[in-house]
Design an enzyme around this catalytic site. Sequence first.
Site, PDB file in Angstrom:
ATOM      1  CB  CYS A 154       5.647  -5.436   4.840  1.00  0.00           C
ATOM      2  SG  CYS A 154       7.226  -6.198   5.145  1.00  0.00           S
ATOM      3  CD  GLU A 155       2.092   1.248   7.824  1.00  0.00           C
ATOM      4  OE1 GLU A 155       2.528   2.341   7.415  1.00  0.00           O
ATOM      5  OE2 GLU A 155       1.835   1.007   9.014  1.00  0.00           O
TER       6      GLU A 155
END
Length: 146
Positions: free
Chosen positions: A57-58
Amino acid sequence: MNSDLFLPLTLNAEQVLASFTDAKNWQERFRQLMLLSKQLPKLAEKYQTSDAKVQGCESDAWLYHYEKKGIHFYSGDSDARVVKGLIVLLLIAYNGKKTEEINAFDHHQYFDKLGLSGQLSPSRSNGLHALINAIKTHANNPESMT
């Protein structure tokens, strides 16, 4: 497992689905995601650990899992409202299910029905798939989870 992590959502899955399918465009669906994000309680800082952090996940996103009598329950949070809204959609889809149901669930069809397929940025799509993979990994290997 600490029970304050797994408070039930007070959302009706049919109403949530209807709010997305009734949305006429991406902006309205995006607004629904933002509203959903407010339904998920903020995860206490003591639970925002690297062990629970979802890789891929960014944004920062955390996922917790427990299994009781073959039924899986999840809780999570993110520092990004869009991701937090997506987590709520995943909790609606996966909480209270058996491993076989989790493995058989067609998340592509689910997000198509919600009108979100193809609407998320590549980084959000990657994060969503990372969350789904984490949910499935924990369902298939419950001892691997926090």
